[in-house]
Design a protein around this motif. Structure first.
Motif, PDB file in Angstrom:
ATOM      1  N   ARG A  49      86.522  40.421   9.244  1.00 20.68           N
ATOM      2  CA  ARG A  49      86.534  41.385   8.145  1.00 20.68           C
ATOM      3  C   ARG A  49      86.007  40.755   6.862  1.00 20.68           C
ATOM      4  O   ARG A  49      85.283  41.401   6.088  1.00 20.68           O
ATOM      5  N   ALA A  50      86.340  39.503   6.631  1.00 19.05           N
ATOM      6  CA  ALA A  50      85.872  38.840   5.409  1.00 19.05           C
ATOM      7  C   ALA A  50      84.350  38.726   5.396  1.00 19.05           C
ATOM      8  O   ALA A  50      83.709  38.905   4.350  1.00 19.05           O
ATOM      9  N   THR A  51      83.753  38.447   6.553  1.00 15.61           N
ATOM     10  CA  THR A  51      82.291  38.373   6.648  1.00 15.61           C
ATOM     11  C   THR A  51      81.677  39.741   6.378  1.00 15.61           C
ATOM     12  O   THR A  51      80.682  39.868   5.657  1.00 15.61           O
ATOM     13  N   PHE A  52      82.260  40.765   6.959  1.00 16.35           N
ATOM     14  CA  PHE A  52      81.773  42.136   6.782  1.00 16.35           C
ATOM     15  C   PHE A  52      81.838  42.539   5.311  1.00 16.35           C
ATOM     16  O   PHE A  52      80.858  43.067   4.750  1.00 16.35           O
ATOM     17  N   ASP A  53      82.962  42.293   4.676  1.00 12.93           N
ATOM     18  CA  ASP A  53      83.117  42.685   3.271  1.00 12.93           C
ATOM     19  C   ASP A  53      82.152  41.918   2.372  1.00 12.93           C
ATOM     20  O   ASP A  53      81.578  42.482   1.429  1.00 12.93           O
ATOM     21  N   SER A  57      79.245  43.607  -0.056  1.00 13.39           N
ATOM     22  CA  SER A  57      79.720  43.606  -1.443  1.00 13.39           C
ATOM     23  C   SER A  57      78.554  43.910  -2.388  1.00 13.39           C
ATOM     24  O   SER A  57      77.569  43.185  -2.437  1.00 13.39           O
ATOM     25  N   GLY A  58      78.684  44.995  -3.121  1.00 19.56           N
ATOM     26  CA  GLY A  58      77.644  45.375  -4.081  1.00 19.56           C
ATOM     27  C   GLY A  58      76.410  46.027  -3.461  1.00 19.56           C
ATOM     28  O   GLY A  58      75.471  46.362  -4.175  1.00 19.56           O
ATOM     29  N   VAL A  59      76.388  46.186  -2.152  1.00 21.09           N
ATOM     30  CA  VAL A  59      75.221  46.772  -1.487  1.00 21.09           C
ATOM     31  C   VAL A  59      75.218  48.282  -1.656  1.00 21.09           C
ATOM     32  O   VAL A  59      76.230  48.948  -1.439  1.00 21.09           O
ATOM     33  N   LYS A  60      74.059  48.802  -2.052  1.00 20.42           N
ATOM     34  CA  LYS A  60      73.846  50.243  -2.149  1.00 20.42           C
ATOM     35  C   LYS A  60      72.603  50.607  -1.356  1.00 20.42           C
ATOM     36  O   LYS A  60      71.834  49.740  -0.947  1.00 20.42           O
ATOM     37  N   LEU A  61      72.412  51.874  -1.149  1.00 16.96           N
ATOM     38  CA  LEU A  61      71.205  52.344  -0.476  1.00 16.96           C
ATOM     39  C   LEU A  61      69.972  51.985  -1.293  1.00 16.96           C
ATOM     40  O   LEU A  61      69.968  52.127  -2.524  1.00 16.96           O
ATOM     41  N   ASN A  62      68.930  51.544  -0.618  1.00 18.22           N
ATOM     42  CA  ASN A  62      67.665  51.238  -1.285  1.00 18.22           C
ATOM     43  C   ASN A  62      66.725  52.417  -1.061  1.00 18.22           C
ATOM     44  O   ASN A  62      66.109  52.560  -0.008  1.00 18.22           O
ATOM     45  N   TRP A  63      66.599  53.259  -2.064  1.00 10.22           N
ATOM     46  CA  TRP A  63      65.840  54.504  -1.935  1.00 10.22           C
ATOM     47  C   TRP A  63      64.324  54.278  -1.996  1.00 10.22           C
ATOM     48  O   TRP A  63      63.548  55.220  -1.796  1.00 10.22           O
ATOM     49  N   ASP A  64      63.910  53.049  -2.233  1.00  5.86           N
ATOM     50  CA  ASP A  64      62.477  52.752  -2.315  1.00  5.86           C
ATOM     51  C   ASP A  64      61.869  52.348  -0.970  1.00  5.86           C
ATOM     52  O   ASP A  64      60.660  52.172  -0.867  1.00  5.86           O
ATOM     53  N   PHE A 150      71.197  43.006   4.319  1.00  5.79           N
ATOM     54  CA  PHE A 150      72.219  44.018   4.599  1.00  5.79           C
ATOM     55  C   PHE A 150      71.919  45.322   3.863  1.00  5.79           C
ATOM     56  O   PHE A 150      72.237  46.407   4.359  1.00  5.79           O
ATOM     57  N   GLU A 151      71.288  45.214   2.715  1.00  3.18           N
ATOM     58  CA  GLU A 151      70.850  46.417   2.013  1.00  3.18           C
ATOM     59  C   GLU A 151      69.733  47.113   2.785  1.00  3.18           C
ATOM     60  O   GLU A 151      69.750  48.331   2.982  1.00  3.18           O
ATOM     61  N   VAL A 152      68.759  46.327   3.252  1.00  4.51           N
ATOM     62  CA  VAL A 152      67.626  46.893   3.977  1.00  4.51           C
ATOM     63  C   VAL A 152      68.077  47.523   5.288  1.00  4.51           C
ATOM     64  O   VAL A 152      67.794  48.697   5.574  1.00  4.51           O
ATOM     65  N   LEU A 153      68.772  46.738   6.120  1.00  7.94           N
ATOM     66  CA  LEU A 153      69.158  47.247   7.434  1.00  7.94           C
ATOM     67  C   LEU A 153      70.243  48.310   7.330  1.00  7.94           C
ATOM     68  O   LEU A 153      70.292  49.231   8.154  1.00  7.94           O
ATOM     69  N   GLY A 154      71.111  48.190   6.322  1.00  9.44           N
ATOM     70  CA  GLY A 154      72.108  49.231   6.112  1.00  9.44           C
ATOM     71  C   GLY A 154      71.447  50.551   5.763  1.00  9.44           C
ATOM     72  O   GLY A 154      71.783  51.606   6.323  1.00  9.44           O
ATOM     73  N   THR A 155      70.490  50.498   4.849  1.00  5.44           N
ATOM     74  CA  THR A 155      69.785  51.718   4.446  1.00  5.44           C
ATOM     75  C   THR A 155      69.038  52.328   5.626  1.00  5.44           C
ATOM     76  O   THR A 155      69.141  53.530   5.903  1.00  5.44           O
ATOM     77  N   LYS A 156      68.292  51.499   6.326  1.00  8.93           N
ATOM     78  CA  LYS A 156      67.458  52.022   7.409  1.00  8.93           C
ATOM     79  C   LYS A 156      68.278  52.413   8.646  1.00  8.93           C
ATOM     80  O   LYS A 156      67.898  53.308   9.402  1.00  8.93           O
TER      81      LYS A 156
END
Length: 412
Positions: A49-53, A57-64, A150-156
């Protein structure tokens, strides 16, 4: 007039406010998706869980990012594209790219001679080939890799046209973080999620990344030795044949049809020679190569250099599914090691077509029964030789490359 202007300003403001609210709603859905769908999969894969968090942390969708499909919307019509892979092949070999990859590659070859030699002993992959891939992928580690993976792969994974694929890659990236191969903040990627100096997708990292410096981790972001070892292992696992070259520039006489191109039409290199194909250098093929299988490659059809390539060429192509990429790597590797010059044959004035134009030609050829490899707008070998076969069937001289005048002729 003033009232009209005020109304326009009000409408624009309301639209902007609604757009911001829509995005905020999608962001909330994204956080819910991470918690409800990604965390259970990550936990099952051994991620703490600590790795996941920490990863989010601070990651948002990258709309670009490209190819996004926000919830409730339809996929956008792809933009008309003109990249080198389906435009003019010669542009892929521009002077700046070739010279920079060669000159810096020679320097890096001297600086990392021990690591390159060790990788070649373990895998059979020549150091010059490792260097050329390293240079093409990240400028030998000098090109900035800007994105949070994590931002890139999370968004996609959450909202793209290939969401399932990128979701799997996101889980792989979390496994990498859990294993501690890179410290927090170091897991940078391209806009597509490719990691580090070799530009591995996370699943490829898990399969092929290697510890070249003996510290117990495969740090492809900061360790040159790990980068070298990882590229070598990737090629070895994809079938690199030790002792064989990647290919040779050749002269193809008019009596040999360009429709014979492709990895499914191989024959002994000595048989190609018997048909009249010769090396540009004038030298004979090495004996061990002459007895082995080779394949005709004409990436610009009759309007550019031609090659007899070995199975190793298609191993290079596994790294990036482009004939021009594999050819660039082999060529730059030869320049680094042997000091060879440019290809002898010149690239013709072909290409410059929109991808949609090539796709229209492909659909017309498919309707005639040709296998073009899919109407994707990319002039791969199946498309090139299908064009040649159509030309020959209609009494034309085969050139085996899409040209603007063919679009109307194929549509008849």
């Amino acid at each position: 007039m003033m009232r009209v202007l005020a109304l326009v300003v009000l409408l624009v403001g309301l639209c902007g406010q609604a757009f911001a609210q829509d995005r905020a709603s999608v962001e909330r859905q994204f956080r819910g998706w991470l918690e409800q769908q990604i965390w259970p999969r990550a936990r099952a894969a051994g991620v703490a869980r600590a790795t996941f968090d920490a990863a989010f942390s601070g990651v948002k969708l990258n709309w670009d990012l490209p190819d996004l499909v926000p919830p409730g919307s339809k996929p956008r019509t792809p933009q008309r594209q003109r990249q080198a892979e389906f435009g003019s092949p010669g542009k892929y070999f521009n002077r700046g790219s070739v010279d920079a990859a060669t000159s810096v590659g020679k320097q890096m070859g001297r600086s990392h001679a021990a690591a390159l030699a060790a990788a070649e002993r373990r895998t059979g992959v020549p150091g010059r080939i490792i260097l050329a891939i390293w240079g093409r992928e990240s400028g030998y580690g000098r090109v900035k890799i800007p994105h949070n993976v994590f931002e890139v792969l999370g968004t996609k994974g959450f909202m793209s046209t290939r969401a399932a694929y990128f979701t799997d890659e996101l889980i792989a990236a979390l496994r990498i973080a859990q294993a501690g191969h890179a410290p927090a903040g170091a897991m940078k990627s391209s806009w597509a999620g490719a990691l580090g100096q070799p530009q591995f997708m996370p699943s490829s990292f898990l399969d092929y990344a290697a510890d070249g410096d003996g510290d117990g981790h495969a740090d492809i972001w900061r360790s040159e030795a790990d980068t070298i070892a990882s590229i070598a292992r990737y090629l070895q696992r994809h079938g690199w044949i030790a002792g064989r070259d990647w290919g040779f520039e050749v002269s193809v006489p008019a009596s040999v049809s360009c429709t014979l191109e492709g990895p499914d039409q191989g024959r002994k290199i000595r048989d190609w020679v018997a048909m009249g194909i010769t090396r540009i250098s004038g030298r004979a093929f090495p004996d061990h190569e002459s007895r082995a299988e080779g394949f005709l490659l004409m990436p610009a059809g009759r309007s550019g250099p031609a090659f007899i390539v070995t199975p190793n060429f298609y191993v290079l192509k596994d790294y990036n599914m482009s004939d021009l990429y594999a050819l660039f790597v082999g060529h730059v590797g030869d320049r680094i090691a042997y000091g060879v010059g440019d290809f002898t044959a010149r690239w013709g004035n072909v290409g410059g077509l929109n991808r949609s134009d090539v796709a229209a030609m492909q659909r017309a050829l498919e309707a005639m029964g040709h296998d073009v490899g899919g109407a994707d707008g990319l002039a791969g070998y199946k498309t090139r030789r299908s064009i040649g076969r159509w030309q020959e069937a209609t009494g034309q001289s085969a050139t085996c490359f899409p040209e603007a005048v063919m679009k109307a002729a194929l549509a008849r």
